[in-house]
Design an enzyme around this catalytic site. Structure first.
Site, PDB file in Angstrom:
ATOM      1  N   HIS A   1       4.213   1.335  10.073  1.00 44.14           N
ATOM      2  CA  HIS A   1       5.170   0.428   9.416  1.00 44.14           C
ATOM      3  C   HIS A   1       6.401   0.218  10.309  1.00 44.14           C
ATOM      4  O   HIS A   1       6.916  -0.885  10.414  1.00 44.14           O
ATOM      5  CB  HIS A   1       5.689   1.040   8.104  1.00 44.14           C
ATOM      6  CG  HIS A   1       4.658   1.184   7.038  1.00 44.14           C
ATOM      7  ND1 HIS A   1       4.181   2.399   6.616  1.00 44.14           N
ATOM      8  CD2 HIS A   1       4.018   0.259   6.285  1.00 44.14           C
ATOM      9  CE1 HIS A   1       3.300   2.224   5.648  1.00 44.14           C
ATOM     10  NE2 HIS A   1       3.171   0.943   5.427  1.00 44.14           N
TER      11      HIS A   1
ATOM     12  N   SER B   1      -2.134   5.431   8.130  1.00 42.96           N
ATOM     13  CA  SER B   1      -2.204   4.885   6.779  1.00 42.96           C
ATOM     14  C   SER B   1      -1.437   5.812   5.857  1.00 42.96           C
ATOM     15  O   SER B   1      -1.438   7.035   6.056  1.00 42.96           O
ATOM     16  CB  SER B   1      -3.675   4.842   6.342  1.00 42.96           C
ATOM     17  OG  SER B   1      -3.752   4.727   4.933  1.00 42.96           O
TER      18      SER B   1
ATOM     19  N   ASP C   1      -5.272  -3.747   8.013  1.00 45.90           N
ATOM     20  CA  ASP C   1      -5.791  -4.484   6.854  1.00 45.90           C
ATOM     21  C   ASP C   1      -6.102  -5.901   7.333  1.00 45.90           C
ATOM     22  O   ASP C   1      -5.407  -6.863   6.995  1.00 45.90           O
ATOM     23  CB  ASP C   1      -4.745  -4.487   5.742  1.00 45.90           C
ATOM     24  CG  ASP C   1      -4.463  -3.082   5.246  1.00 45.90           C
ATOM     25  OD1 ASP C   1      -5.381  -2.448   4.719  1.00 45.90           O
ATOM     26  OD2 ASP C   1      -3.333  -2.591   5.440  1.00 45.90           O
TER      27      ASP C   1
ATOM     28  N   ARG D   1      -2.281   6.605   3.060  1.00 51.82           N
ATOM     29  CA  ARG D   1      -3.249   7.452   2.351  1.00 51.82           C
ATOM     30  C   ARG D   1      -3.630   8.700   3.158  1.00 51.82           C
ATOM     31  O   ARG D   1      -4.157   9.655   2.577  1.00 51.82           O
ATOM     32  CB  ARG D   1      -4.499   6.657   2.004  1.00 51.82           C
ATOM     33  CG  ARG D   1      -4.255   5.609   0.926  1.00 51.82           C
ATOM     34  CD  ARG D   1      -5.542   4.941   0.482  1.00 51.82           C
ATOM     35  NE  ARG D   1      -5.332   4.059  -0.671  1.00 51.82           N
ATOM     36  CZ  ARG D   1      -4.912   2.805  -0.599  1.00 51.82           C
ATOM     37  NH1 ARG D   1      -4.660   2.266   0.576  1.00 51.82           N
ATOM     38  NH2 ARG D   1      -4.739   2.089  -1.694  1.00 51.82           N
TER      39      ARG D   1
ATOM     40  N   ALA E   1       5.940   4.917   1.543  1.00 51.54           N
ATOM     41  CA  ALA E   1       5.241   6.021   2.212  1.00 51.54           C
ATOM     42  C   ALA E   1       5.095   5.650   3.695  1.00 51.54           C
ATOM     43  O   ALA E   1       4.004   5.643   4.257  1.00 51.54           O
ATOM     44  CB  ALA E   1       3.886   6.306   1.563  1.00 51.54           C
ATOM     45  N   LEU E   2       6.238   5.324   4.271  1.00 50.28           N
ATOM     46  CA  LEU E   2       6.236   4.716   5.598  1.00 50.28           C
ATOM     47  C   LEU E   2       5.826   5.701   6.681  1.00 50.28           C
ATOM     48  O   LEU E   2       6.154   6.879   6.641  1.00 50.28           O
ATOM     49  CB  LEU E   2       7.624   4.162   5.911  1.00 50.28           C
ATOM     50  CG  LEU E   2       8.142   3.105   4.922  1.00 50.28           C
ATOM     51  CD1 LEU E   2       9.480   2.561   5.398  1.00 50.28           C
ATOM     52  CD2 LEU E   2       7.138   1.969   4.730  1.00 50.28           C
TER      53      LEU E   2
HETATM   54  O1  PAF Z   1      -0.363  -3.780   3.034  1.00 48.13           O
HETATM   55  C1  PAF Z   1       0.379  -3.426   2.087  1.00 48.13           C
HETATM   56  O2  PAF Z   1       1.093  -2.427   2.144  1.00 48.13           O
HETATM   57  C2  PAF Z   1       0.409  -4.257   0.818  1.00 48.13           C
HETATM   58  O3  PAF Z   1      -0.851  -4.758   0.517  1.00 48.13           O
HETATM   59  C3  PAF Z   1       1.458  -5.403   0.846  1.00 48.13           C
HETATM   60  C4  PAF Z   1       1.150  -6.442   1.901  1.00 48.13           C
HETATM   61  C5  PAF Z   1       2.831  -4.806   1.071  1.00 48.13           C
HETATM   62  C6  PAF Z   1       1.478  -6.107  -0.523  1.00 48.13           C
HETATM   63  O4  PAF Z   1       1.772  -5.213  -1.563  1.00 48.13           O
END
Ligand code: PAF
Length: 282
Positions: free
Chosen positions: A36, A184, A149, A186, A31-32
């Site tokens: 990302h 995000s 995160d 989400r 879900a880039l």
């Molecule tokens: O941050 C994320 O998308 C996930 O926690 C990760 C680091 C890819 C691990 O599944």
């Protein structure tokens, strides 16, 4: 760009990469979004050998609804990665990643005692399971994670060194929408009303930074209370927690003098969707 679904395909793809450059790794759950892609771009500044994984890791979801709802957009993801210049994308099944159930329990040395840790039991253990598993498979020289995160990044950095991985961990700045909402996967699950309300989270964090830089009138507890009530003043948002933490130990502060590096973490529900954000105070 080579797309691999199995370990065998991945080993073959890794073998085609130039040995003259480092191997960089960007693990994702798909879900880039541009956040990302910025990780991929930062990795590409260092080496053309950028490997990206897309794997929605079941072991890090403490809430089955969250796992079920997690957006999956693999085809669009691959187009974005190809455009960005990734060399290899690894999209394994759970069976490939975990041929046997992963029962490892890691001692996270207290880094999971606050923030997301107590609110998402088992989450960070699951993150360390999958990241170490993927590091074993990809064997990267360097790996890239977002600061959105922040606690995850700190735990991965700590655990990867503690467990003896050679991989250098790089934290990358949070990308934001033009209205300040932290990018995000989400966010695409938000209703239009909640999407409109959500930037109030970042506005409040900015306000907290201003208050902090202008006066020491508020204790850490008072500043967190202020942030909580300001977030909740937007009726479509419900603040789950605010913590002002020492960014090195990830423990909450009682006195400002207790730390040189300080961050505020927040988790906020916008309807059903749980959003997190954080900002550096000092
Ligand atoms: O941050 C994320 O998308 C996930 O926690 C990760 C680091 C890819 C691990 O599944």
């Amino acid at each position: 760009m080579l797309i691999c679904n199995s370990l065998t395909q991945l080993q073959h793809a890794l073998g085609t990469l130039s040995k003259n450059y480092e191997r960089a790794f960007v693990p994702t759950m798909g879900a880039l979004h541009p956040g990302h892609i910025s990780l991929v771009k930062i990795a590409l500044e260092r080496t053309p050998n950028v490997v990206v994984s897309i794997f929605v890791n079941p072991t890090q979801f403490n809430n089955p609804d969250d796992l079920r709802r997690y957006p999956r957009t693999v085809e669009a993801d691959c187009r974005l990665l190809e455009e960005a210049g990734a060399a290899v994308v690894f999209i394994p099944s759970a069976q490939e990643v975990y041929p046997n159930e992963d029962t490892r329990v890691f001692n996270l040395d207290g880094l999971d005692l606050y923030g997301e840790g107590p609110r998402r039991p088992g989450h960070f253990n699951g993150v360390v399971q999958v990241v170490t598993r993927l590091f074993d498979i990809v064997d990267p020289d360097c790996a890239f994670f977002g600061e959105k995160d922040f606690q995850q990044l700190a735990i991965i950095r700590h655990m990867s060194a503690k467990l003896g991985y050679r991989t250098e961990i790089t934290g990358c700045p949070t990308l934001r929408e033009s209205d300040g909402l932290a990018m995000s996967s989400r966010n695409m699950l938000l209703t239009p009303e909640h999407r409109k309300a959500a930037p109030h989270i970042y506005r409040t964090l900015i306000k907290a930074v201003e208050i902090f830089s202008q006066s020491d009138r508020y204790s850490p507890q008072e500043l967190s209370d202020l942030v909580r009530s300001e977030i909740n003043s937007e009726t479509l948002l419900r603040c789950e927690y605010v913590e002002i933490i020492n960014s090195l130990t990830l423990r909450p502060l009682t006195e400002w003098a207790d730390a040189k590096n300080i961050r505020i973490y927040v988790a906020v529900y916008a309807g059903e969707i749980r959003l997190i954000d954080n900002i550096k105070l000092k």
